[in-house]
Design an enzyme around this catalytic site. Structure first.
Site, short mmCIF file in Angstrom:
data_model
loop_
_atom_site.label_atom_id
_atom_site.label_comp_id
_atom_site.label_asym_id
_atom_site.label_seq_id
_atom_site.Cartn_x
_atom_site.Cartn_y
_atom_site.Cartn_z
N ARG A 187 7.63 -4.52 6.53
CA ARG A 187 7.61 -5.86 5.95
C ARG A 187 7.16 -5.75 4.50
O ARG A 187 6.09 -5.22 4.21
CB ARG A 187 6.64 -6.79 6.70
CG ARG A 187 6.98 -7.00 8.16
CD ARG A 187 8.22 -7.87 8.31
NE ARG A 187 8.47 -8.19 9.70
CZ ARG A 187 9.53 -7.78 10.37
NH1 ARG A 187 10.45 -7.04 9.78
NH2 ARG A 187 9.69 -8.13 11.64
N GLU A 221 -1.42 -19.37 -23.38
CA GLU A 221 -0.76 -18.84 -24.58
C GLU A 221 0.70 -18.43 -24.36
O GLU A 221 1.49 -18.41 -25.30
CB GLU A 221 -1.54 -17.67 -25.16
CG GLU A 221 -1.60 -16.46 -24.25
CD GLU A 221 -2.42 -15.33 -24.81
OE1 GLU A 221 -2.11 -14.18 -24.49
OE2 GLU A 221 -3.37 -15.59 -25.57
#
Length: 183
Positions: free
Chosen positions: A37, A140
């Site tokens: 998985r 930012e």
């Protein structure tokens, strides 16, 4: 073993990033066989339904690199380490829209892609918005444009494919249901 449970046998950390981590787990299936998985670990996120006094939904348009295009979405963002979801919702509302609210109401929490990721999104409804004079700046690396849409305009955006984001579609459907119940 619980019904359908997959017991983790091994975990291999593949990548640790700023937003997500990737791991591959070897699991024992309910029938005793094994499988792999690929799992994305995410700190969780918040999304905010913000309505103006004129009943317009505040949305933001921003570029999504994974899709190579801009999307129109409700304000949202990831949880910071140790941050309570409600505080994150208040912070994201202010950063992305310049608004604060009198009260945040938790609507629901839902998993975005449980087949491979553990991201849990907490959806809030912001009550009694007011514009802040000294709002916190965007991150930012974040560039957004604020858009205000009526519920009808938001539905049209959905119909036209201008909104394809699940949390935003969910928010619009929530508002439509809430309106229908009130009528």
């Amino acid at each position: 073993m619980k019904k359908f449970e997959e017991k983790t046998l091994t975990t291999e950390k593949i990548f640790t990033g700023k937003v997500i981590d990737l791991q591959v787990d070897e699991v024992e299936l309910p029938d005793g066989k094994t499988s792999k998985r690929e799992i994305i670990k995410h700190p969780g996120a918040v999304a905010i339904i913000a309505l103006t006094a004129e009943e317009k939904i505040i949305m933001v348009e921003q570029y999504r690199k994974a899709l190579e295009r801009s999307l129109v979405e409700i304000p949202a963002g990831k949880l910071e380490k140790g941050e309570e979801p409600i505080r994150s919702a208040e912070r994201e509302l202010e950063e992305e829209t310049g608004y604060e609210c009198e009260r945040m109401e938790h609507i629901i929490s839902f998993y975005t892609s449980p087949g491979f990721a553990d991201e849990l999104v907490h959806l809030y409804l912001a009550h009694n918005l007011k514009k802040k004079k000294d709002a916190a700046p965007l991150d930012e690396d974040e560039f957004v444009e604020m858009i205000e849409l009526t519920l009808k305009e938001a539905q049209n955006y959905l119909d036209e494919g201008k909104i394809q984001d699940a949390k935003t579609a969910y928010a619009i459907q929530y508002l439509q249901l809430k309106k229908a119940i009130a009528e």
